[in-house]
Write an enzyme that holds these catalytic residues in place. Structure first.
Site, PDB file in Angstrom:
ATOM      1  N   GLY A   1       0.892  -0.900  -0.044  1.00 45.89           N
ATOM      2  CA  GLY A   1       0.150  -0.014  -0.231  1.00 45.89           C
ATOM      3  C   GLY A   1       1.278   0.892  -0.262  1.00 45.89           C
ATOM      4  O   GLY A   1       2.022   1.219  -0.542  1.00 45.89           O
ATOM      5  N   SER A   2       0.525   2.248   0.550  1.00 47.80           N
ATOM      6  CA  SER A   2       1.261   3.568   0.549  1.00 47.80           C
ATOM      7  C   SER A   2       1.917   3.449   1.349  1.00 47.80           C
ATOM      8  O   SER A   2       2.101   3.285   2.825  1.00 47.80           O
ATOM      9  CB  SER A   2      -0.239   4.225   1.108  1.00 47.80           C
TER      10      SER A   2
ATOM     11  N   GLY B   1       2.736   2.710   5.128  1.00 46.43           N
ATOM     12  CA  GLY B   1       4.327   1.473   6.005  1.00 46.43           C
ATOM     13  C   GLY B   1       5.125   2.184   6.478  1.00 46.43           C
ATOM     14  O   GLY B   1       5.161   1.336   7.626  1.00 46.43           O
TER      15      GLY B   1
ATOM     16  N   GLU C   1       5.854  -3.363   0.746  1.00 50.94           N
ATOM     17  CA  GLU C   1       5.220  -3.384  -1.115  1.00 50.94           C
ATOM     18  C   GLU C   1       4.975  -2.131  -1.185  1.00 50.94           C
ATOM     19  O   GLU C   1       3.296  -1.930  -0.850  1.00 50.94           O
ATOM     20  CB  GLU C   1       4.712  -4.026  -1.886  1.00 50.94           C
TER      21      GLU C   1
ATOM     22  N   CYS D   1       0.982   0.394  -8.711  1.00 56.15           N
ATOM     23  CA  CYS D   1       1.995   1.076  -8.072  1.00 56.15           C
ATOM     24  C   CYS D   1       3.983   1.228  -9.369  1.00 56.15           C
ATOM     25  O   CYS D   1       4.542   2.001  -8.406  1.00 56.15           O
ATOM     26  CB  CYS D   1       2.910   0.034  -7.085  1.00 56.15           C
TER      27      CYS D   1
HETATM   28  P1  NAD Z   1      -3.210   2.359   1.423  1.00 52.98           P
HETATM   29  O1  NAD Z   1      -2.011   2.754   1.788  1.00 52.98           O
HETATM   30  O2  NAD Z   1      -4.842   2.941   1.866  1.00 52.98           O
HETATM   31  O3  NAD Z   1      -3.521   0.873   1.783  1.00 52.98           O
HETATM   32  C1  NAD Z   1      -3.471  -0.618   1.921  1.00 52.98           C
HETATM   33  C2  NAD Z   1      -3.538  -1.432   2.826  1.00 52.98           C
HETATM   34  O4  NAD Z   1      -3.402  -0.793   4.241  1.00 52.98           O
HETATM   35  C3  NAD Z   1      -4.983  -1.947   3.156  1.00 52.98           C
HETATM   36  O5  NAD Z   1      -5.184  -2.752   3.053  1.00 52.98           O
HETATM   37  C4  NAD Z   1      -5.649  -0.736   3.921  1.00 52.98           C
HETATM   38  O6  NAD Z   1      -6.981  -1.117   4.586  1.00 52.98           O
HETATM   39  C5  NAD Z   1      -4.034  -0.597   4.677  1.00 52.98           C
HETATM   40  N1  NAD Z   1      -3.577   0.064   6.291  1.00 52.98           N
HETATM   41  C6  NAD Z   1      -4.108   1.666   5.803  1.00 52.98           C
HETATM   42  N2  NAD Z   1      -3.636   1.947   6.882  1.00 52.98           N
HETATM   43  C7  NAD Z   1      -2.947   0.349   8.076  1.00 52.98           C
HETATM   44  C8  NAD Z   1      -2.881   0.822   9.205  1.00 52.98           C
HETATM   45  N3  NAD Z   1      -2.797   1.911   9.845  1.00 52.98           N
HETATM   46  N4  NAD Z   1      -3.108  -0.549   9.983  1.00 52.98           N
HETATM   47  C9  NAD Z   1      -3.182  -1.842   9.037  1.00 52.98           C
HETATM   48  N5  NAD Z   1      -3.548  -1.739   8.139  1.00 52.98           N
HETATM   49  C10 NAD Z   1      -3.539  -0.689   7.196  1.00 52.98           C
HETATM   50  O7  NAD Z   1      -3.459   1.931  -0.035  1.00 52.98           O
HETATM   51  P2  NAD Z   1      -4.446   1.839  -1.271  1.00 52.98           P
HETATM   52  O8  NAD Z   1      -4.691   2.920  -1.922  1.00 52.98           O
HETATM   53  O9  NAD Z   1      -4.742   0.602  -1.662  1.00 52.98           O
HETATM   54  O10 NAD Z   1      -3.289   1.520  -2.596  1.00 52.98           O
HETATM   55  C11 NAD Z   1      -2.640   2.602  -3.816  1.00 52.98           C
HETATM   56  C12 NAD Z   1      -0.884   2.203  -2.485  1.00 52.98           C
HETATM   57  O11 NAD Z   1      -0.661   0.675  -2.775  1.00 52.98           O
HETATM   58  C13 NAD Z   1       0.107   3.696  -4.238  1.00 52.98           C
HETATM   59  O12 NAD Z   1       0.779   3.870  -2.756  1.00 52.98           O
HETATM   60  C14 NAD Z   1       1.090   2.330  -4.453  1.00 52.98           C
HETATM   61  O13 NAD Z   1       1.791   2.712  -4.948  1.00 52.98           O
HETATM   62  C15 NAD Z   1       0.755   1.085  -3.884  1.00 52.98           C
HETATM   63  N6  NAD Z   1       1.018  -0.009  -4.111  1.00 52.98           N
HETATM   64  C16 NAD Z   1       2.378  -0.674  -4.116  1.00 52.98           C
HETATM   65  C17 NAD Z   1       2.694  -1.904  -4.190  1.00 52.98           C
HETATM   66  C18 NAD Z   1       3.936  -2.118  -4.558  1.00 52.98           C
HETATM   67  O14 NAD Z   1       4.085  -3.579  -4.815  1.00 52.98           O
HETATM   68  N7  NAD Z   1       5.151  -1.105  -4.329  1.00 52.98           N
HETATM   69  C19 NAD Z   1       1.839  -2.835  -5.374  1.00 52.98           C
HETATM   70  C20 NAD Z   1       0.039  -1.915  -5.164  1.00 52.98           C
HETATM   71  C21 NAD Z   1       0.442  -0.835  -4.768  1.00 52.98           C
END
Ligand code: NAD
Length: 509
Positions: A238-239, A243, A260, A294
């Site tokens: 995710g974002s 992370g 990731e 991503c």
């Molecule tokens: P996001 O960070 O909003 O959410 C991702 C996941 O994390 C979700 O399941 C969310 O519920 C969970 N999450 C968020 N905060 C949390 C917390 N405090 N505790 C536990 N879980 C939590 O991201 P998004 O909008 O779903 O996806 C887009 C982002 O993901 C972009 O930044 C993109 O670059 C990244 N991404 C990276 C990869 C990679 O392999 N590097 C792949 C796909 C997406």
């Protein structure tokens, strides 16, 4: 819209948000799942709470303790059968991905294919979890290194690859002998339910609880997963914002993370590049998935000698990209995932212009037919910049391409590396020196560095992931499986003396 894929995949009008060997009667908020295509409701999910999480965790742990005893090739056989089911349901799963994420159907189907590919890879891997034998410095001693299952793996997934990210983790973790606890994005819970149904059906009675699923708020079930001492590894996609929370929190209890996170990927185009090839790669990399990968190409670093020519070719190519319903043939750009994403797009374009950028094409919301007005459609956008503006250093999850002139490979590499993220990068050149320099130790600092291939669209055979604020994790192929196992070093003394290492003598003992 044709919603028959929901029925094919066993999605009901109202669904449970937790699977712990059976579907639980979750009592959390009833959340309507809306399609980004037109804002219509696809189904409802009753969210899970901390008590549901505890049950999912217990189930996965109990199943893991038996699963780890099963020989790895036998575990691989279950994964092989899962791959067969994914093949059978490819069309329905691909449509569901499109309905839930808004990515165009060929990309939805491509995502299912990625899941099939990683299942195949994992089956082969189940017979290749090799350890080492090591030369001991002591006489009549042997030393070896073996890999053992780790435990239930927490899998936190982003909305934009609702199937592939889980599959990359789950298929490897299962053959490695681990259990799964999946916490998907609340934007894409139906794909998670469909995939869990398939996995649980294949695993059958004794093993069903291995495929744990918990759909609920980050503040309750998300936190419970991060703090769960029974989960030795949390793989979170995710974002970078996410992370920053997940990394330290899991480290607090000495758990491991595989992160990731966001990317801010650049493509370099040199004056000796094959421009037709480059244009095709740029359009797919920058416009594909409406800029919501991503690995999306967000920055173009172009040799000044071909800067104007390339901009002209790109502007012409962008005009041909049809925006609209991602289920329709010939449409190349679907909606953004929601209105918040479109507002982030508006903000980035505004900021770029305020900071000195000039919009070459796009820059605003897209006009779409009446039935799609409930979706957030934006125009793929190109912005020319004389230098790296502050906004260019941020990842905006939308189809915005910043185009910056460079004078040399050295300058291009310096700008490529001059962002906090480090996921994917590419160079287009026919000069072997430039290509090698880009991939060398002093070249691109990203996890992925391609030559004459765009930044997006990785194959599963290589290790996938990035450096710096992208988090440092590696998933998918190569030896990424090692993250899902624990390493054990064993020394055996088969002689009748007890020599100490480093030749130490300990009195008469
Ligand atoms: P996001 O960070 O909003 O959410 C991702 C996941 O994390 C979700 O399941 C969310 O519920 C969970 N999450 C968020 N905060 C949390 C917390 N405090 N505790 C536990 N879980 C939590 O991201 P998004 O909008 O779903 O996806 C887009 C982002 O993901 C972009 O930044 C993109 O670059 C990244 N991404 C990276 C990869 C990679 O392999 N590097 C792949 C796909 C997406």
């Amino acid at each position: 819209m044709d919603l028959s894929c929901l029925k094919t995949l066993g999605i009901d009008q109202t669904n449970s948000g937790a699977y712990a060997g059976k579907w639980r009667k979750t009592k959390g908020e009833a959340m309507a799942v809306r399609s980004p295509i037109d804002g219509s409701t696809l189904a409802t999910v009753n969210l899970a709470d901390a008590a549901d999480y505890a049950e999912v965790s217990r189930g996965s742990l109990a199943a893991f303790r038996r699963w780890r005893e099963l020989p790895a090739p036998k575990r691989g056989e279950y994964v092989r059968l899962m791959g067969e089911r994914f093949r059978q349901h490819k069309e329905a799963l691909g449509r569901l991905v499109t309905l839930e994420t808004g990515k165009i159907l060929p990309e939805g189907l491509g995502e299912v294919q990625e899941c099939i590919d990683i299942a195949d890879f994992a089956v082969g891997l189940s017979r290749q979890l090799y350890g080492l034998t090591i030369a001991s410095e002591r006489r009549y001693h042997s030393m070896r290194e073996t890999w053992h299952p780790l435990g239930p793996v927490g899998i936190v997934t982003a909305f934009n690859f609702p199937i592939a990210v889980w599959a990359w983790n789950a298929m490897l973790a299962l053959v490695c002998g681990d259990g799964l606890i999946w916490k998907p994005s609340l934007k894409t819970p139906l794909t998670a339910i469909a995939m869990t149904k398939i996995a649980a059906e294949v695993l059958g009675g004794e093993w069903q609880a291995l495929a744990g699923l918990v759909i609920g708020p980050d503040s309750t079930v998300g936190s419970a997963l991060l703090d769960d001492p029974n989960v030795p590894l949390v793989s979170a996609t995710g974002s970078t914002r996410m992370g920053r929370i997940v990394g330290p929190r899991v480290a607090q209890r000495f758990g491991r993370t595989l992160l990731e996170l966001g990317g801010n990927n650049a493509m370099v185009v040199m004056d000796d590049a094959d421009l037709d090839l480059a244009v095709r790669a740029i359009v797919f990399g920058a416009v594909g998935t409406a800029g919501q990968r991503c690995t999306t190409t967000r920055r173009l670093l172009v040799h000044y000698a071909i800067y104007e020519q390339l901009l002209g070719q790109l502007a012409a190519a962008y005009k041909q990209c049809k925006i609209g319903n991602p289920l329709e043939k010939n449409v190349l750009v679907g909606p953004l995932v929601d209105e918040a994403a479109a507002k982030a797009f508006d903000h980035a374009v505004r900021s770029a212009v305020e900071q000195g950028g000039k919009v070459v094409c796009g820059g605003g919301r897209a006009k779409v037919p009446g039935p799609l007005r409930g979706g957030a459609y934006v125009q793929p956008t190109i912005i020319r910049c004389d230098e790296m503006l502050p906004i260019v250093r941020e990842e905006t999850f939308a189809p915005i391409l910043y185009v910056i002139p460079v004078e040399s490979v050295d300058e291009a590499i310096a700008l490529n590396n001059d962002v906090p993220q480090g996921l994917s990068s590419a160079i287009f050149t026919n000069n072997v020196r430039s290509a090698e320099q880009f991939m060398a130790a002093g070249g691109s600092d990203c996890g992925i560095a391609n030559v004459n291939i765009g930044t997006s669209g990785a194959e599963i055979g290589g290790a996938f992931g990035g450096e710096k604020e992208t988090g440092g994790g590696r998933e998918s192929g190569s030896d990424s499986w090692k993250a899902y196992m624990r390493r054990q070093t064993s020394t055996v003394n088969w002689g009748n003396e007890l020599p100490l290492s480093q030749g130490i003598r300990f009195g008469n003992f």
